[in-house]
Design an enzyme around this catalytic site. Sequence first.
Site, mmCIF file in Angstrom:
data_model
loop_
_atom_site.group_PDB
_atom_site.id
_atom_site.type_symbol
_atom_site.label_atom_id
_atom_site.label_comp_id
_atom_site.label_asym_id
_atom_site.label_seq_id
_atom_site.Cartn_x
_atom_site.Cartn_y
_atom_site.Cartn_z
ATOM 1 N N ASP A 135 0.836 -1.208 0.000
ATOM 2 C CA ASP A 135 0.000 0.000 0.000
ATOM 3 C C ASP A 135 0.871 1.258 0.000
ATOM 4 O O ASP A 135 0.562 2.247 -0.667
ATOM 5 C CB ASP A 135 -0.940 -0.013 1.215
ATOM 6 C CG ASP A 135 -1.859 -1.228 1.193
ATOM 7 O OD1 ASP A 135 -2.435 -1.521 0.129
ATOM 8 O OD2 ASP A 135 -1.978 -1.910 2.232
ATOM 9 N N HIS A 159 -5.526 -3.503 5.386
ATOM 10 C CA HIS A 159 -5.180 -3.821 4.003
ATOM 11 C C HIS A 159 -6.389 -4.382 3.255
ATOM 12 O O HIS A 159 -6.399 -5.535 2.831
ATOM 13 C CB HIS A 159 -4.000 -4.805 3.958
ATOM 14 C CG HIS A 159 -3.646 -5.203 2.551
ATOM 15 N ND1 HIS A 159 -3.083 -4.323 1.650
ATOM 16 C CD2 HIS A 159 -3.821 -6.361 1.870
ATOM 17 C CE1 HIS A 159 -2.915 -4.932 0.493
ATOM 18 N NE2 HIS A 159 -3.356 -6.175 0.586
HETATM 19 N N1 LIG Z 1 -0.572 -8.452 1.718
HETATM 20 C C1 LIG Z 1 -0.631 -8.055 0.460
HETATM 21 O O1 LIG Z 1 -0.405 -6.881 0.164
HETATM 22 C C2 LIG Z 1 -0.924 -9.033 -0.624
HETATM 23 C C3 LIG Z 1 -1.350 -10.297 -0.316
HETATM 24 N N2 LIG Z 1 -1.572 -11.216 -1.303
HETATM 25 C C4 LIG Z 1 -2.011 -12.565 -0.880
HETATM 26 O O2 LIG Z 1 -0.898 -13.454 -0.913
HETATM 27 C C5 LIG Z 1 -1.366 -14.800 -1.040
HETATM 28 C C6 LIG Z 1 -0.572 -15.569 -2.079
HETATM 29 O O3 LIG Z 1 -0.796 -15.019 -3.350
HETATM 30 P P1 LIG Z 1 -0.106 -15.636 -4.663
HETATM 31 O O4 LIG Z 1 1.324 -15.886 -4.444
HETATM 32 O O5 LIG Z 1 -0.516 -14.801 -5.801
HETATM 33 O O6 LIG Z 1 -0.866 -17.043 -4.751
HETATM 34 P P2 LIG Z 1 -0.361 -18.386 -5.493
HETATM 35 O O7 LIG Z 1 -1.542 -19.293 -5.570
HETATM 36 O O8 LIG Z 1 0.331 -18.041 -6.749
HETATM 37 O O9 LIG Z 1 0.710 -18.964 -4.488
HETATM 38 C C7 LIG Z 1 0.364 -19.441 -3.228
HETATM 39 C C8 LIG Z 1 1.298 -20.564 -2.891
HETATM 40 O O10 LIG Z 1 0.969 -21.019 -1.577
HETATM 41 C C9 LIG Z 1 1.119 -22.421 -1.587
HETATM 42 N N3 LIG Z 1 0.406 -23.031 -0.468
HETATM 43 C C10 LIG Z 1 -0.913 -23.251 -0.307
HETATM 44 N N4 LIG Z 1 -1.145 -23.860 0.847
HETATM 45 C C11 LIG Z 1 0.051 -24.020 1.453
HETATM 46 C C12 LIG Z 1 0.480 -24.581 2.683
HETATM 47 N N5 LIG Z 1 -0.377 -25.120 3.532
HETATM 48 N N6 LIG Z 1 1.796 -24.567 2.961
HETATM 49 C C13 LIG Z 1 2.685 -24.020 2.106
HETATM 50 N N7 LIG Z 1 2.341 -23.488 0.940
HETATM 51 C C14 LIG Z 1 1.048 -23.484 0.613
HETATM 52 C C15 LIG Z 1 0.571 -22.850 -2.950
HETATM 53 O O11 LIG Z 1 1.004 -24.155 -3.293
HETATM 54 C C16 LIG Z 1 1.153 -21.774 -3.836
HETATM 55 O O12 LIG Z 1 2.407 -22.128 -4.348
HETATM 56 C C17 LIG Z 1 -2.854 -14.677 -1.364
HETATM 57 O O13 LIG Z 1 -3.612 -14.922 -0.206
HETATM 58 C C18 LIG Z 1 -3.014 -13.225 -1.786
HETATM 59 O O14 LIG Z 1 -4.309 -12.731 -1.582
HETATM 60 C C19 LIG Z 1 -1.380 -10.906 -2.609
HETATM 61 C C20 LIG Z 1 -0.938 -9.646 -2.968
HETATM 62 C C21 LIG Z 1 -0.730 -8.597 -2.014
HETATM 63 O O1 LIG Z 2 -6.004 -7.508 -4.070
HETATM 64 C C1 LIG Z 2 -5.641 -8.659 -3.729
HETATM 65 O O2 LIG Z 2 -6.383 -9.619 -3.613
HETATM 66 C C2 LIG Z 2 -4.193 -8.836 -3.433
HETATM 67 C C3 LIG Z 2 -3.775 -7.741 -2.551
HETATM 68 O O3 LIG Z 2 -3.986 -7.758 -1.354
HETATM 69 C C4 LIG Z 2 -3.255 -6.523 -3.170
HETATM 70 O O4 LIG Z 2 -2.859 -6.530 -4.344
HETATM 71 O O5 LIG Z 2 -3.235 -5.505 -2.476
#
Ligand SMILES: NC(=O)C1=CN([C@@H]2O[C@H](COP(=O)(O)OP(=O)(O)OC[C@H]3O[C@@H](n4cnc5c(N)ncnc54)[C@H](O)[C@@H]3O)[C@@H](O)[C@H]2O)C=CC1
Ligand SMILES: O=C([O-])CC(=O)C(=O)O
Length: 415
Positions: A253, A280
Site C-alpha cells: 500500500d 489492508h
Molecule cells: N498483503 C498483500 O499486500 C498481498 C497479499 N496477497 C495474498 O498473498 C497470497 C498468495 O498469493 P499468490 O502468491 O498470488 O498465490 P499463489 O496461488 O500463486 O501462491 C500461493 C502458494 O501457496 C502455496 N500453499 C498453499 N497452501 C500451502 C500450505 N499449507 N503450505 C505451504 N504453501 C502453501 C501454494 O502451493 C502456492 O504455491 C494470497 O492470499 C493473496 O491474496 C497478494 C498480494 C498482495
Molecule cells: O487484491 C488482492 O487480492 C491482493 C492484494 O492484497 C493486493 O494486491 O493488495
Amino acid sequence: MAERRIDPEDGAAYTWEEFSAYYAGKYKKKAVEAYWEECEKRGRTRASAKAKAKDEAWGKKAEPKAAPKAGEGQGQSEGQGQGQGCEGEVKSAGNFKVCVCGGAGGIGQPLSMLMALDPNVKELCVFDLSVAMVPPAGVAADLGHLERKSEVKGYVMEVGQKPIDNLKECLTGCDLVLVPAGMPRKPGMTRDDLFKVNADIAKGIVEACAKFCPDAVLGLVVNPVNSIVPAMAELYKKKGLDPLKIVGVTTLDVVRANKFCGEIMNKNPNYINVPVVGGHAGTTILPLFSQDKVAKLIPEDKIPDLDKHVQDAGTDVVNAKSGKGSATLSMAYAGARLGRSVLAGLMGKKRTECAYVKSDITDLPYFASKVQFGEKGVSKVLPIGELNEYETKRMEEVKAQLKGEIETGLKYAED
Ligand SMILES: NC(=O)C1=CN([C@@H]2O[C@H](COP(=O)(O)OP(=O)(O)OC[C@H]3O[C@@H](n4cnc5c(N)ncnc54)[C@H](O)[C@@H]3O)[C@@H](O)[C@H]2O)C=CC1
Ligand SMILES: O=C([O-])CC(=O)C(=O)O
C-alpha cells in the site's frame, strides 16, 4: 584491486564507484564522502568493539539509505514503547536464515529471489506443497545458481499433512518467515472471501513457527491480512509467545501510494514516503498524503480520487489478470522491502515501515501504522501523527470497517 568498504546499512562491501553511484542524487557529494570515510574496510571484523561503536554512531547519524525510503524521523521519538526492548544478542550482517512459505507460488518465487539476493541472507528456505506450480526443490536449485552467498534449500509437503510434522529442519534457526502461502482472489471476490481457507493454511504454518522458531518475525502476506493477523497473533498469545512477532505485510500500500503520488507530482517515488495506516482492504487502506513532504503539495481536490486509487489498486490488478491471480511482482518487491528492514532491525539498525500489528494507538486492537523494527523485531508501534480534515473523516470509515474484520480473526482464534 579496488578497495571495498562495508556499508553498515546492508553489511555488503562496495567499491567507491558503486557506493557513490548508489547514493548520487540522494545525498550531497560531501555527505557521501564523509559516509564512505566512516565505513569499515573489508576484512576488519564487525564484531570488534570499535566497529560496534561506529555502528551505533551511524544508527544515530545519517542513516543514508533508509532516510529517503523509510520515513525515518517522522515521529519516531513519540513511540509508545510497545513491544520489546532492545537488549539481547544482535546478529551480525549477512548471517540470517529466512524462509518463504508458499515460496513456489506467484509471489513466493520472485520474493524468494529477492531474498536470495539480499546480502544479509545466509540461508533461504523455500517451502511449498507438492502441488505447487513448480516443486520448491526446483525453485531452490534455480535460485542456488545466483552469484550470491546465500544457500537456498527447498522443502516440500504433501497436501493434508501438517507443517508442524514436516518443517523442523526448515524452520529451526529462522530469523524471518515470510508467508505468501494461500489462495489469491479472482475477479468479483473480496479479500474476506479467502478467510476460511487461508486462515487454516496460516494456522498450520504459524503453529510450526511457534514450535521451531518462536523468536522469528513472521511476515504474513496472506489475505485477508485484516483478519488473519489478529487470528494468528492471538494464537501466539495463547501459547505464551509475543503477538508482535506476527506482522501483517501492508508495504504494498505504501509502495503504491508513493508511486501514484510520484506520477501526479512528476517526482521520483524514491523520494516519497506516504504512511498508509488502518488495514489492508478497501476503505481500511488510508494513505496519509498530508504526512509526506511531496504528497502534501497535491491539490486538495485530487486527494479523494488518489486515495481511492490506492484503495482499489489490488482489485485493479486482480481484474487486469482476469482470473489468473492478484498482484505478485509488486507484492514480492514490497515484501522484500519489509524483509530487508526487518533484517536491518535485527542487526541493530532501526528501520521504520508501515505494518499491521497488535496495537494500542487507536481504540482498535490491531492497526496498520508506522512500526519501528529493532533487534527483536517490532520495537515500537508509532503513533498516527496529525491528520487533516479529510483524513480525520476517513479514519472513522477505516475504524468502522476494520472493527468487524478484526472480530472475524479474534473469533477464529477463540474457536
Ligand atoms: N498483503 C498483500 O499486500 C498481498 C497479499 N496477497 C495474498 O498473498 C497470497 C498468495 O498469493 P499468490 O502468491 O498470488 O498465490 P499463489 O496461488 O500463486 O501462491 C500461493 C502458494 O501457496 C502455496 N500453499 C498453499 N497452501 C500451502 C500450505 N499449507 N503450505 C505451504 N504453501 C502453501 C501454494 O502451493 C502456492 O504455491 C494470497 O492470499 C493473496 O491474496 C497478494 C498480494 C498482495
Ligand atoms: O487484491 C488482492 O487480492 C491482493 C492484494 O492484497 C493486493 O494486491 O493488495
